[in-house]
Design a protein around this motif. Structure first.
Motif, mmCIF file in Angstrom:
data_model
loop_
_atom_site.group_PDB
_atom_site.id
_atom_site.type_symbol
_atom_site.label_atom_id
_atom_site.label_comp_id
_atom_site.label_asym_id
_atom_site.label_seq_id
_atom_site.Cartn_x
_atom_site.Cartn_y
_atom_site.Cartn_z
ATOM 1 N N ILE A 49 0.867 -1.175 0.000
ATOM 2 C CA ILE A 49 0.000 0.000 0.000
ATOM 3 C C ILE A 49 0.902 1.222 0.000
ATOM 4 N N GLU A 50 0.573 2.176 -0.883
ATOM 5 C CA GLU A 50 1.321 3.419 -0.982
ATOM 6 C C GLU A 50 0.500 4.546 -0.379
ATOM 7 N N LEU A 51 1.080 5.241 0.591
ATOM 8 C CA LEU A 51 0.426 6.377 1.217
ATOM 9 C C LEU A 51 0.883 7.664 0.534
ATOM 10 N N GLN A 52 -0.084 8.493 0.195
ATOM 11 C CA GLN A 52 0.216 9.761 -0.463
ATOM 12 C C GLN A 52 -0.026 10.896 0.539
ATOM 13 N N PRO A 53 1.022 11.514 1.079
ATOM 14 C CA PRO A 53 0.816 12.653 1.980
ATOM 15 C C PRO A 53 0.054 13.774 1.279
ATOM 16 N N TYR A 54 -0.781 14.458 2.028
ATOM 17 C CA TYR A 54 -1.583 15.532 1.441
ATOM 18 C C TYR A 54 -0.714 16.732 1.102
ATOM 19 N N HIS A 55 -0.960 17.331 -0.067
ATOM 20 C CA HIS A 55 -0.293 18.568 -0.458
ATOM 21 C C HIS A 55 -1.270 19.433 -1.249
ATOM 22 N N LYS A 56 -0.888 20.675 -1.447
ATOM 23 C CA LYS A 56 -1.761 21.652 -2.112
ATOM 24 C C LYS A 56 -1.177 22.144 -3.436
ATOM 25 N N LEU A 57 -0.390 21.295 -4.078
ATOM 26 C CA LEU A 57 0.306 21.713 -5.285
ATOM 27 C C LEU A 57 -0.632 21.976 -6.457
ATOM 28 N N GLY A 58 -1.866 21.458 -6.379
ATOM 29 C CA GLY A 58 -2.779 21.631 -7.501
ATOM 30 C C GLY A 58 -3.738 22.802 -7.380
ATOM 31 N N ILE A 59 -3.613 23.594 -6.305
ATOM 32 C CA ILE A 59 -4.574 24.678 -6.085
ATOM 33 C C ILE A 59 -4.605 25.653 -7.267
ATOM 34 N N HIS A 60 -3.432 25.995 -7.810
ATOM 35 C CA HIS A 60 -3.396 26.975 -8.900
ATOM 36 C C HIS A 60 -4.136 26.469 -10.132
ATOM 37 N N LEU A 86 2.801 10.729 9.828
ATOM 38 C CA LEU A 86 3.075 9.770 8.758
ATOM 39 C C LEU A 86 3.646 8.480 9.329
ATOM 40 N N GLN A 87 4.545 8.597 10.289
ATOM 41 C CA GLN A 87 5.121 7.407 10.913
ATOM 42 C C GLN A 87 4.053 6.598 11.639
ATOM 43 N N ALA A 88 3.115 7.299 12.280
ATOM 44 C CA ALA A 88 2.043 6.611 13.001
ATOM 45 C C ALA A 88 1.130 5.871 12.034
ATOM 46 N N ALA A 89 0.837 6.480 10.890
ATOM 47 C CA ALA A 89 -0.007 5.828 9.883
ATOM 48 C C ALA A 89 0.672 4.573 9.348
ATOM 49 N N VAL A 90 1.961 4.679 9.059
ATOM 50 C CA VAL A 90 2.714 3.518 8.578
ATOM 51 C C VAL A 90 2.691 2.407 9.618
ATOM 52 N N ALA A 91 2.876 2.765 10.885
ATOM 53 C CA ALA A 91 2.903 1.769 11.954
ATOM 54 C C ALA A 91 1.583 1.009 12.049
ATOM 55 N N ILE A 92 0.470 1.711 11.867
ATOM 56 C CA ILE A 92 -0.843 1.047 11.918
ATOM 57 C C ILE A 92 -0.982 0.067 10.758
ATOM 58 N N LEU A 93 -0.662 0.528 9.560
ATOM 59 C CA LEU A 93 -0.907 -0.289 8.373
ATOM 60 C C LEU A 93 0.076 -1.447 8.238
ATOM 61 N N GLN A 94 1.219 -1.350 8.880
ATOM 62 C CA GLN A 94 2.172 -2.460 8.852
ATOM 63 C C GLN A 94 1.625 -3.703 9.553
ATOM 64 N N ASN A 95 0.585 -3.520 10.356
ATOM 65 C CA ASN A 95 -0.062 -4.666 10.997
ATOM 66 C C ASN A 95 -0.885 -5.485 10.009
ATOM 67 N N TYR A 96 -1.172 -4.916 8.844
ATOM 68 C CA TYR A 96 -2.100 -5.553 7.914
ATOM 69 C C TYR A 96 -1.497 -5.859 6.533
ATOM 70 N N PHE A 97 -0.496 -5.088 6.098
ATOM 71 C CA PHE A 97 0.005 -5.208 4.730
ATOM 72 C C PHE A 97 1.464 -5.626 4.714
ATOM 73 N N LYS A 98 1.866 -6.317 3.640
ATOM 74 C CA LYS A 98 3.234 -6.809 3.490
ATOM 75 C C LYS A 98 4.220 -5.654 3.438
ATOM 76 N N GLU A 99 3.848 -4.609 2.748
ATOM 77 C CA GLU A 99 4.738 -3.454 2.587
ATOM 78 C C GLU A 99 3.922 -2.179 2.624
ATOM 79 N N VAL A 100 4.406 -1.182 3.360
ATOM 80 C CA VAL A 100 3.758 0.120 3.433
ATOM 81 C C VAL A 100 4.797 1.160 3.030
ATOM 82 N N LYS A 101 4.458 1.932 2.010
ATOM 83 C CA LYS A 101 5.390 2.932 1.483
ATOM 84 C C LYS A 101 4.744 4.307 1.523
#
Length: 242
Positions: A192-203, A225-240
């Motif tokens: 599972i790939e986590l995409q941090p939120y950003h506002k680069l598309g506002i313009h 972000l580290q906390a989110a990864v830690a949660i999902l590592q309980n369920y998925f083979k790889e968290v990026k």
């Protein structure tokens, strides 16, 4: 096919170095979309299949063992019928194929494309509740995405999940646990790939004359972000985290 843009040497849209083709058109209007100019189906430029195959063949020496072609959007499966002969040609040339999709389209053309010619699916999980899904995308229902995931799982072919982390909206421990529990028994999910939120598309939203409704949303902290990864590592083979 109607193409919005083409990116060479992509490294964040599937394994290895990839040619990324962004198709025009999407039925969703996600509040965080960083390419809102891909939403309208009437935009973009028309390419023939052979034109796109030629571009891919020029890139092939750089793909190596892992790389290939990723088709994204917009929502690429709106053009599933046209993608069938395109992916067929790519497979004839020994090129790895990948679809980045929101999973809302599962018609006969999409099924043929997935079953016969798609090596990898990257499935965007928007939200784990129906209310949240509608608020984020403007459409219902999230079940179409889960039906798509179940179809891919039944095929036994590889799938990655993608999830955008918006603090207080999609980035909540209970939602991350819900996603993990829902997919924990899937055998085809490689990561599972986590995409941090950003506002680069506002313009881009402003250029289109559209109101960007998440101006008050903040970006994720490193600890979050580290906390989110830690949660999902309980369920998925790889968290990026991208």
């Amino acid at each position: 096919m109607r193409v919005h843009s083409i990116e060479s040497f992509g490294t964040h849209d599937g394994p290895g170095i990839r040619l990324v083709i962004f198709l025009q058109g999407c039925k969703l209007k996600c509040l965080y979309c960083h390419n809102p100019d891909t939403i309208e189906t009437s935009g973009g430029m028309e390419y023939t299949i052979e034109q796109l195959v030629e571009i891919a063949l020029k890139m092939k020496p750089y793909f190596g063992k892992k790389g290939g072609v990723t088709v994204s959007g917009g929502e690429p499966l709106l053009q599933a019928k046209e993608l069938i002969p395109f992916f067929k040609r790519l497979k004839e040339e020994g090129i790895h194929t990948n679809i980045d999709t929101n999973g809302r389209i599962l018609n006969s053309y999409a099924k043929q494309l997935l079953d016969d010619y798609t090596d990898l699916v990257m499935l965007d999980i928007k939200h784990m509740t129906e209310e949240g899904y509608v608020a984020l995308t403007g459409k219902s229902c999230k079940e179409t995405t889960f039906n798509f995931a179940a179809y891919r799982e039944a095929s036994g072919k590889p799938m990655w999940l993608r999830y955008v982390l918006i603090p207080e909206i999609t980035h909540k421990p209970e939602l991350l646990h819900a996603m993990g529990k829902y997919f924990k028994n899937y055998t085809t999910i490689e990561k599972i790939e986590l995409q941090p939120y950003h506002k680069l598309g506002i313009h881009k939203w402003e250029a289109l004359g559209w109101e960007y409704q998440l101006k008050d949303a903040r970006e994720n902290t490193p600890d979050e972000l580290q906390a989110a990864v830690a949660i999902l590592q309980n369920y998925f083979k790889e968290v990026k985290t991208n």
